[in-house]
Design a protein around this motif. Structure first.
Motif, PDB file in Angstrom:
ATOM      1  N   LEU A 153     -26.296  52.489   3.201  1.00  0.00           N
ATOM      2  CA  LEU A 153     -26.740  52.289   4.500  1.00  0.00           C
ATOM      3  C   LEU A 153     -26.489  50.592   4.815  1.00  0.00           C
ATOM      4  O   LEU A 153     -27.014  50.381   5.816  1.00  0.00           O
ATOM      5  N   ALA A 154     -26.682  50.105   3.890  1.00  0.00           N
ATOM      6  CA  ALA A 154     -27.558  48.386   4.192  1.00  0.00           C
ATOM      7  C   ALA A 154     -25.858  48.008   3.917  1.00  0.00           C
ATOM      8  O   ALA A 154     -25.869  46.809   4.721  1.00  0.00           O
ATOM      9  N   LYS A 155     -24.821  48.182   3.357  1.00  0.00           N
ATOM     10  CA  LYS A 155     -24.052  47.899   3.588  1.00  0.00           C
ATOM     11  C   LYS A 155     -23.074  48.322   4.536  1.00  0.00           C
ATOM     12  O   LYS A 155     -23.346  47.419   5.147  1.00  0.00           O
ATOM     13  N   LEU A 156     -23.432  49.680   5.198  1.00  0.00           N
ATOM     14  CA  LEU A 156     -22.908  49.902   6.471  1.00  0.00           C
ATOM     15  C   LEU A 156     -23.126  48.461   7.401  1.00  0.00           C
ATOM     16  O   LEU A 156     -22.693  48.072   8.424  1.00  0.00           O
ATOM     17  N   GLY A 157     -24.970  48.694   7.871  1.00  0.00           N
ATOM     18  CA  GLY A 157     -25.118  47.707   8.558  1.00  0.00           C
ATOM     19  C   GLY A 157     -24.957  46.306   8.237  1.00  0.00           C
ATOM     20  O   GLY A 157     -24.525  45.909   9.527  1.00  0.00           O
ATOM     21  N   SER A 158     -24.519  45.458   6.965  1.00  0.00           N
ATOM     22  CA  SER A 158     -24.145  44.251   7.560  1.00  0.00           C
ATOM     23  C   SER A 158     -22.244  44.638   8.089  1.00  0.00           C
ATOM     24  O   SER A 158     -21.940  43.513   9.200  1.00  0.00           O
ATOM     25  N   GLU A 159     -22.163  45.735   7.399  1.00  0.00           N
ATOM     26  CA  GLU A 159     -20.341  45.853   8.041  1.00  0.00           C
ATOM     27  C   GLU A 159     -20.256  45.896   9.842  1.00  0.00           C
ATOM     28  O   GLU A 159     -19.270  45.559  10.545  1.00  0.00           O
ATOM     29  N   LEU A 160     -21.047  46.394  10.003  1.00  0.00           N
ATOM     30  CA  LEU A 160     -21.049  47.299  11.374  1.00  0.00           C
ATOM     31  C   LEU A 160     -20.834  46.064  12.506  1.00  0.00           C
ATOM     32  O   LEU A 160     -21.254  45.983  13.469  1.00  0.00           O
ATOM     33  N   SER A 161     -22.046  44.999  11.909  1.00  0.00           N
ATOM     34  CA  SER A 161     -22.462  44.217  12.481  1.00  0.00           C
ATOM     35  C   SER A 161     -21.910  42.876  13.072  1.00  0.00           C
ATOM     36  O   SER A 161     -22.437  42.078  13.591  1.00  0.00           O
ATOM     37  N   LYS A 162     -20.925  42.749  11.882  1.00  0.00           N
ATOM     38  CA  LYS A 162     -19.986  41.829  11.420  1.00  0.00           C
ATOM     39  C   LYS A 162     -19.587  41.153  12.809  1.00  0.00           C
ATOM     40  O   LYS A 162     -19.041  42.105  13.540  1.00  0.00           O
ATOM     41  N   PRO A 163     -19.054  39.743  13.424  1.00  0.00           N
ATOM     42  CA  PRO A 163     -19.624  38.893  12.128  1.00  0.00           C
ATOM     43  C   PRO A 163     -21.242  38.337  13.194  1.00  0.00           C
ATOM     44  O   PRO A 163     -21.003  38.999  13.956  1.00  0.00           O
ATOM     45  N   ASP A 164     -21.670  37.658  12.181  1.00  0.00           N
ATOM     46  CA  ASP A 164     -23.104  36.855  12.753  1.00  0.00           C
ATOM     47  C   ASP A 164     -23.810  38.264  12.895  1.00  0.00           C
ATOM     48  O   ASP A 164     -24.898  38.046  13.631  1.00  0.00           O
ATOM     49  N   GLY A 165     -23.957  38.780  11.735  1.00  0.00           N
ATOM     50  CA  GLY A 165     -24.473  40.600  12.291  1.00  0.00           C
ATOM     51  C   GLY A 165     -25.653  41.002  11.604  1.00  0.00           C
ATOM     52  O   GLY A 165     -26.437  39.450  10.679  1.00  0.00           O
ATOM     53  N   PHE A 166     -26.381  41.727  12.073  1.00  0.00           N
ATOM     54  CA  PHE A 166     -28.109  41.583  11.877  1.00  0.00           C
ATOM     55  C   PHE A 166     -28.432  42.752  12.254  1.00  0.00           C
ATOM     56  O   PHE A 166     -28.364  43.382  13.629  1.00  0.00           O
ATOM     57  N   LEU A 167     -28.387  44.234  11.563  1.00  0.00           N
ATOM     58  CA  LEU A 167     -29.016  45.336  11.787  1.00  0.00           C
ATOM     59  C   LEU A 167     -29.366  46.456  10.689  1.00  0.00           C
ATOM     60  O   LEU A 167     -28.997  46.251   9.599  1.00  0.00           O
ATOM     61  N   HIS A 168     -30.880  46.912  11.437  1.00  0.00           N
ATOM     62  CA  HIS A 168     -31.476  48.081  10.729  1.00  0.00           C
ATOM     63  C   HIS A 168     -30.961  48.885  11.135  1.00  0.00           C
ATOM     64  O   HIS A 168     -31.350  49.565  12.270  1.00  0.00           O
ATOM     65  N   ILE A 169     -30.798  50.133   9.768  1.00  0.00           N
ATOM     66  CA  ILE A 169     -30.485  51.379  10.448  1.00  0.00           C
ATOM     67  C   ILE A 169     -31.793  51.709   9.717  1.00  0.00           C
ATOM     68  O   ILE A 169     -31.690  52.187   8.020  1.00  0.00           O
ATOM     69  N   ARG A 170     -32.633  53.255  10.625  1.00  0.00           N
ATOM     70  CA  ARG A 170     -33.442  53.086  10.014  1.00  0.00           C
ATOM     71  C   ARG A 170     -33.399  54.773   9.981  1.00  0.00           C
ATOM     72  O   ARG A 170     -32.813  55.335   9.826  1.00  0.00           O
ATOM     73  N   PRO A 171     -34.663  55.001   8.405  1.00  0.00           N
ATOM     74  CA  PRO A 171     -33.664  57.020   8.665  1.00  0.00           C
ATOM     75  C   PRO A 171     -33.721  58.212  10.227  1.00  0.00           C
ATOM     76  O   PRO A 171     -32.635  58.763   9.945  1.00  0.00           O
ATOM     77  N   GLU A 172     -34.462  57.475  10.546  1.00  0.00           N
ATOM     78  CA  GLU A 172     -34.459  58.625  11.880  1.00  0.00           C
ATOM     79  C   GLU A 172     -32.906  58.088  12.549  1.00  0.00           C
ATOM     80  O   GLU A 172     -32.771  58.866  13.307  1.00  0.00           O
ATOM     81  N   GLN A 173     -32.482  56.868  12.039  1.00  0.00           N
ATOM     82  CA  GLN A 173     -30.675  56.347  12.619  1.00  0.00           C
ATOM     83  C   GLN A 173     -29.730  57.321  11.982  1.00  0.00           C
ATOM     84  O   GLN A 173     -28.195  56.837  12.438  1.00  0.00           O
ATOM     85  N   VAL A 174     -30.139  57.560  11.188  1.00  0.00           N
ATOM     86  CA  VAL A 174     -29.014  57.360  10.119  1.00  0.00           C
ATOM     87  C   VAL A 174     -27.637  57.993  10.175  1.00  0.00           C
ATOM     88  O   VAL A 174     -26.951  57.981  10.345  1.00  0.00           O
TER      89      VAL A 174
END
Length: 393
Positions: free
Chosen positions: A151-172
């Motif tokens: 999920l951490a890797k998906l967070g950076s991939e989905l928010s590129k470029p200049d990404g910043f995304l926190h995927i919380r358990p309830e959002q999975v």
């Protein structure tokens, strides 16, 4: 246990191209492609301006030129990229010692034990990383945060470029379900096509598919894929996995058709590998030679040594034996690509009390090359053949 972890994935945005634009401000905003323009060269990376035209990493540069005729092609400067990579990883080290480097521009960080130092919030650490990397290097990082690596890797991939995304358990499930199944770790092109044949195209469809039917069609991987589709990933951040192998390879514009030419290039590449081994204080047991016949038939040959070494001479002795053995087994040997590498690193076995110090000549050569530039001092066999333009990696 899984939900209690705090994992960050950092991926630098268009790292090599961004460094070129940083060092050459006049190139900023232009479609920039790192990779020499040639019939057998490939794109190392491309700026986002070039990516809008369909240019992608590993694409032949001639194809990239057709897609983006006005792009600026620049040569790879690996020494400079390593220099800034070291600064980026130094920032990582200020957040946590648990760092799993994936490449010069990408890493996983387990910051679970660092949360209290940053106010108990993983996003505080993520912001610290982005801000410090930008301040110290002038480069932009994308940061993904979650309770596991997937999920951490998906967070950076989905928010590129200049990404910043926190995927919380309830959002999975909301984040994963709409994604193509090919976005999951270990689901490559072949597995993706296999799932498509079953009518499974999204992660959500994979999550809700019949487990028994899926296992019958796909075997033991089925259960693993469904766990990923549910957002379950128990892999740990492996801080000891930084360097698995050291290698160098060259693609030739004109195929090599003589063994003496191939041996000369092998020696040149082996010099580079040996110097890197000693620079990183690594000694390996396994020598690998990579050989590619036209158009794209790749072979590898390996040889295990008696004890770990960082000696260029020992590396080349094994490499030449592997090369000759392959060459003599081929009916019409031709080489489009040649590479040599060392792996299976381990501490060097202690030599006898009165044995001469190992690596003395190598270390002298390294000092000369560092002072006067790489390639200033090479073995005589290298000078026999330096014909043909190449793309070196």
């Amino acid at each position: 246990m899984t939900a209690a972890r705090a994992i960050i994935h950092v991926d630098m945005d268009a790292f090599y191209a961004a460094i070129e634009a940083l060092d050459h401000p006049q190139w900023r905003g232009l479609p920039l492609i790192v990779g020499e323009l040639g019939p057998r060269s490939v794109v190392t990376t491309a700026s986002y301006e070039a990516r809008r035209y369909g240019v992608r990493s590993a694409m032949p540069t001639m194809t990239a030129k057709k897609l983006c005729p006005h792009a600026l092609f620049v040569p790879v400067r690996m020494g400079r990229y390593r220099e800034l990579s070291a600064e980026v990883f130094a920032v990582f080290g200020e957040a946590t010692p648990e760092i799993e480097g994936l490449s010069l521009d990408e890493a996983f960080l387990d910051v679970t034990r660092s949360l209290r130092l940053f106010g108990g919030d993983v996003e505080n650490i993520g912001r610290f990383l982005k801000q410090e990397i930008l301040r110290r290097t002038g480069l932009v990082a994308s940061v993904g945060m979650a309770h596991n690596k997937l999920l951490a890797k998906l967070g950076s991939e989905l928010s590129k470029p200049d990404g910043f995304l926190h995927i919380r358990p309830e959002q999975v499930h909301a984040m994963l379900d709409p994604l193509p199944v090919g976005r999951l770790w270990t689901v490559g092109k072949v597995a993706e096509a296999q799932l498509h044949r079953l009518g499974i195209r999204t992660v959500g469809e994979l999550r809700f598919s019949d487990s028994r039917r899926l296992r019958q069609a796909c075997g033991n991987q089925a259960e693993h894929w469904q766990r990923l589709a549910r957002g379950i990933d128990e892999r740990t951040v492996d801080a000891d996995s930084a360097e698995k192998s050291v290698s160098a390879e060259t693609t030739f514009v004109t195929d090599l058709t003589r063994l003496d030419q191939a041996e000369s290039w092998l020696a040149r590449l082996g010099e580079r590998v040996g110097e890197r081994l000693r620079a990183h204080e690594l000694r390996g047991r396994t020598v690998t030679v990579k050989l590619r016949k036209p158009p794209f038939e790749t072979h590898t040959r390996q040889l295990s040594l008696g004890q770990p070494t960082d000696s260029t001479a020992e590396l080349l002795q094994a490499g030449r034996a592997l090369l000759r053995r392959w060459w003599e087994s081929e009916e019409n040997p031709r080489l489009r690509l040649l590479g040599i590498g060392m792996s299976q690193f381990a501490p060097e076995l202690q030599s006898g009390l009165f044995a001469p110090a190992a690596g003395g000549k190598d270390q002298l050569a390294d000092r000369i090359n560092r002072r006067f530039g790489g390639g200033s001092l090479v073995r005589g066999v290298v000078l026999k053949s330096r014909r043909g333009q190449t793309e070196e990696k």
